[in-house]
Design a protein around this motif. Structure first.
Motif, PDB file in Angstrom:
ATOM      1  N   ILE A   1       2.977  53.740  68.264  1.00 17.06           N
ATOM      2  CA  ILE A   1       3.109  53.042  69.527  1.00 17.06           C
ATOM      3  C   ILE A   1       2.615  53.935  70.661  1.00 17.06           C
ATOM      4  O   ILE A   1       2.925  55.124  70.724  1.00 17.06           O
ATOM      5  CB  ILE A   1       4.572  52.638  69.776  1.00 17.06           C
ATOM      6  CG1 ILE A   1       5.062  51.727  68.650  1.00 17.06           C
ATOM      7  CG2 ILE A   1       4.729  51.952  71.132  1.00 17.06           C
ATOM      8  CD1 ILE A   1       6.547  51.457  68.698  1.00 17.06           C
ATOM      9  N   GLY A   2       1.862  53.335  71.560  1.00 13.53           N
ATOM     10  CA  GLY A   2       1.393  54.037  72.744  1.00 13.53           C
ATOM     11  C   GLY A   2       1.704  53.255  74.001  1.00 13.53           C
ATOM     12  O   GLY A   2       1.764  52.028  73.986  1.00 13.53           O
ATOM     13  N   VAL A   3       1.925  53.973  75.095  1.00 14.25           N
ATOM     14  CA  VAL A   3       2.126  53.361  76.402  1.00 14.25           C
ATOM     15  C   VAL A   3       1.087  53.954  77.342  1.00 14.25           C
ATOM     16  O   VAL A   3       0.982  55.178  77.463  1.00 14.25           O
ATOM     17  CB  VAL A   3       3.542  53.633  76.955  1.00 14.25           C
ATOM     18  CG1 VAL A   3       3.715  52.972  78.323  1.00 14.25           C
ATOM     19  CG2 VAL A   3       4.605  53.147  75.977  1.00 14.25           C
ATOM     20  N   LEU A   4       0.317  53.097  77.972  1.00 14.09           N
ATOM     21  CA  LEU A   4      -0.713  53.550  78.905  1.00 14.09           C
ATOM     22  C   LEU A   4      -0.254  53.261  80.332  1.00 14.09           C
ATOM     23  O   LEU A   4      -0.138  52.101  80.735  1.00 14.09           O
ATOM     24  CB  LEU A   4      -2.043  52.844  78.625  1.00 14.09           C
ATOM     25  CG  LEU A   4      -3.182  53.146  79.601  1.00 14.09           C
ATOM     26  CD1 LEU A   4      -3.501  54.639  79.627  1.00 14.09           C
ATOM     27  CD2 LEU A   4      -4.431  52.335  79.238  1.00 14.09           C
ATOM     28  N   LEU A   5       0.024  54.319  81.094  1.00 10.08           N
ATOM     29  CA  LEU A   5       0.389  54.184  82.499  1.00 10.08           C
ATOM     30  C   LEU A   5      -0.878  54.177  83.346  1.00 10.08           C
ATOM     31  O   LEU A   5      -1.718  55.075  83.223  1.00 10.08           O
ATOM     32  CB  LEU A   5       1.294  55.338  82.937  1.00 10.08           C
ATOM     33  CG  LEU A   5       2.612  55.517  82.176  1.00 10.08           C
ATOM     34  CD1 LEU A   5       3.393  56.698  82.748  1.00 10.08           C
ATOM     35  CD2 LEU A   5       3.450  54.252  82.216  1.00 10.08           C
ATOM     36  N   LEU A   6      -1.016  53.175  84.184  1.00 14.32           N
ATOM     37  CA  LEU A   6      -2.190  53.063  85.045  1.00 14.32           C
ATOM     38  C   LEU A   6      -1.801  53.399  86.482  1.00 14.32           C
ATOM     39  O   LEU A   6      -0.774  52.946  86.979  1.00 14.32           O
ATOM     40  CB  LEU A   6      -2.757  51.648  84.990  1.00 14.32           C
ATOM     41  CG  LEU A   6      -3.217  51.152  83.626  1.00 14.32           C
ATOM     42  CD1 LEU A   6      -3.698  49.711  83.720  1.00 14.32           C
ATOM     43  CD2 LEU A   6      -4.309  52.048  83.055  1.00 14.32           C
ATOM     44  N   ASN A   7      -2.644  54.192  87.141  1.00 14.00           N
ATOM     45  CA  ASN A   7      -2.382  54.539  88.525  1.00 14.00           C
ATOM     46  C   ASN A   7      -3.696  54.741  89.253  1.00 14.00           C
ATOM     47  O   ASN A   7      -4.773  54.717  88.637  1.00 14.00           O
ATOM     48  CB  ASN A   7      -1.503  55.792  88.625  1.00 14.00           C
ATOM     49  CG  ASN A   7      -0.595  55.764  89.844  1.00 14.00           C
ATOM     50  OD1 ASN A   7      -0.905  55.131  90.852  1.00 14.00           O
ATOM     51  ND2 ASN A   7       0.540  56.446  89.759  1.00 14.00           N
ATOM     52  N   LEU A   8      -3.604  54.967  90.559  1.00  9.38           N
ATOM     53  CA  LEU A   8      -4.792  55.058  91.398  1.00  9.38           C
ATOM     54  C   LEU A   8      -5.580  56.339  91.175  1.00  9.38           C
ATOM     55  O   LEU A   8      -6.801  56.330  91.066  1.00  9.38           O
ATOM     56  CB  LEU A   8      -4.364  54.960  92.865  1.00  9.38           C
ATOM     57  CG  LEU A   8      -5.462  54.919  93.900  1.00  9.38           C
ATOM     58  CD1 LEU A   8      -6.053  53.523  93.979  1.00  9.38           C
ATOM     59  CD2 LEU A   8      -4.916  55.315  95.279  1.00  9.38           C
TER      60      LEU A   8
END
Length: 533
Positions: A121-128
């Motif tokens: 399982i992976g979690v991709l955090l998106l930010n500016l």
């Protein structure tokens, strides 16, 4: 083949034998207090009560499955049938999926848990993203303004996107460098986002979900593309995409998701990888409580906490995004502020409050009221104590550390406001991080739910099928999102006036660009602009 969940009505007229077929999309929730009937998607599948909460409506669910936590919302009609007119049946039938596969027996649930553990399982955090040194400022600004979701040019002028971005970034770089120099020579956003990712990973492991967490920035390192390459190297098989923007906007989450769509379409590994997206989470109970905790704590630092005006300052977006493109940002922001104030009221905190929008640039109209103008107005009205709350930011960066802490504070004191305070960004606040972990866990049953065939595996990243369809779902005034840019509309109309102004602005910018980069511009020819040589 999965069968849909049949849910009987729970209204006063429950004697009717008719039932509704509910097919929820993954992790998509929205409420609008200004509209009679916003799109009604189920916000939760509740374990203990075996109910689905659909924006205030309770309906009994005839299944047994691992549930989702309740999202806080209370301003909508309970009738799913009313929402069907908001989005075309064709779009719903194409994109929404049956959750019958989740309606399993206890033994099947154990089997599903075993398979979940076997997955990576992976979690991709998106930010500016943000420049880490002063030398990074101009290329960072170029990446920002080269994004068509930030500067939206008519299609016929799309070839000017990068030249215009280059021009604007060169012009704005000196002032931006001054701002970054005043906060230590660079943005702390990467460091803080990395810390959030680490804390989120710890929280997931503590909740028995072994997951890797990745950070993908839109305009600076580590770029989203870099994060995706690491995800591939690690062999992730299930991915949850989590933008670190509480409220959805075309220019933030929308831009990052559009980029991800393009990346996914071009990579066979990603096409086959199961994934889902949490497009916004401003209404989550943990997030609301975490914000209320910080506000309550800062209020206590004032001599007379009950006299303090709570001042929510959100990042602005061009008005056209909301009025022309159906961006849900304004509605979600207003709903978010209302939920926070409701939480504070349960704690006997009933201060007056204001919402305004900051960080506008350029000659176009942005969401009002503007933060700077509102501060001046509050000073004229005799407000003496102000507590600034950066409502759309979960990490400290230049817009909190320099724009709010320096510029707006100075403006407030000059305007007659005597006591100034500022709520810190959430950062790694434990309640917030724990709630993000819960959001990820709740989304896992939806991962890959649309990938039932090779064709469906190529579905777009956003739950409703594409960024455009996501926005159309939020836009309850029309069934379909209009084209992002109307090339032309003849006649003396508001649209024509708008585009006349935009074309004129582009012409002026083009002239300035030619003057700055060459000696052959009109101003050079008549001797008004001095030669660069």
């Amino acid at each position: 083949m999965n069968s849909p969940i049949h849910l009987p009505s729970s209204s006063a007229s429950s004697s009717s034998s008719s039932s509704h077929v509910l097919r929820p999309p993954p992790c998509l929730t929205h409420a609008s207090r200004n509209l009679k009937c916003p799109l009604l998607f189920p916000q939760t599948i509740c374990t203990s009560q075996k109910k689905i909460r659909c924006f205030g409506a309770h309906v009994e669910a005839s299944f047994n499955t691992n549930p989702l936590k309740n999202y806080k919302s209370s301003r909508c009609s309970p009738w799913w049938s009313e929402a069907q007119s908001l989005v075309s049946n064709q779009s719903l039938n194409k994109q929404l999926f049956s959750v019958g596969s989740l309606a399993t027996s206890t033994s099947q649930g154990v089997s599903d848990t075993t398979r979940l553990i076997d997955d990576k399982i992976g979690v991709l955090l998106l930010n500016l993203g943000g420049p880490e040194t002063l030398e990074d400022v101009q290329p960072f600004l170029f990446n920002l303004f080269a994004d068509p979701d930030i500067i939206r040019l008519p299609r016929i002028f799309s070839f000017l996107q990068k030249p215009l971005a280059q021009f604007v970034s060169i012009v704005r770089a000196p002032k931006s460098k001054e701002g970054y120099a005043s906060i230590g020579g660079g943005s702390p956003l990467r460091r803080m986002t990395d810390a959030q990712a680490e804390e989120l990973k710890k929280s997931l492991w503590e909740k028995n979900v072994p997951a890797n967490v990745y950070v993908g920035m839109r305009y600076w390192h580590p770029f989203t593309e870099e994060a995706i390459e690491q995800i591939k190297r690690d062999g992730i098989t299930k991915l949850v995409v989590l933008p670190l923007y509480p409220q959805f906007s075309i220019s933030t989450s929308g831009s990052s998701l559009r980029l991800l769509e393009n990346i996914f379409r071009e990579d066979e590994y990603l096409v086959n990888m199961q994934h889902t997206v949490i497009p916004s989470w401003y209404q989550r109970e943990g997030y609301i409580k975490a914000m209320a905790n910080l506000i309550e704590k800062e209020l206590k630092s004032f001599d007379c906490p009950e006299e303090v005006r709570i001042f929510f300052s959100a990042h602005g977006v061009p008005l056209a995004y909301v009025e022309e493109a159906g961006d849900p940002y304004k509605v979600e922001m207003e709903e978010c502020v209302d939920l926070i104030m409701e939480e504070l009221e349960t704690r006997k905190i009933t201060n007056a409050y204001t919402l305004a929008y900051q960080s506008r640039v350029g000659p176009v109209e942005w969401l009002r009221p503007y933060t700077d103008e509102t501060i001046i107005e509050l000073g004229k009205k005799g407000v003496k104590s102000l507590l600034a709350v950066p409502i759309s930011f979960v990490s400290e960066h230049i817009e909190t550390l320099e724009e709010i802490d320096v510029e707006y504070k100075e403006l407030a004191l000059e305007s007659g406001i005597e006591n100034w305070g500022r709520v810190p960004a959430l950062g790694c606040e434990p309640t917030f991080i724990s709630d993000l972990a819960d959001a990820v866990i709740e989304s896992l049953p939806y991962v890959g739910a649309l990938a039932a065939s090779d064709l469906e595996a190529r579905q777009s990243l956003v739950p409703l099928g594409s960024v455009e369809e996501l926005l159309a779902a939020y836009d309850t005034q029309r069934k379909e999102l209009p084209p992002p840019v109307i090339v032309w509309e003849w006649g003396w109309t508001k649209s024509a006036e708008t585009w006349n102004g935009r074309v004129a602005m582009l012409a002026v910018l083009l002239i300035l660009f030619l003057e700055v980069t060459t000696d052959k511009g009109l101003l050079h020819q008549v001797g008004i602009w001095p030669s660069l040589r």
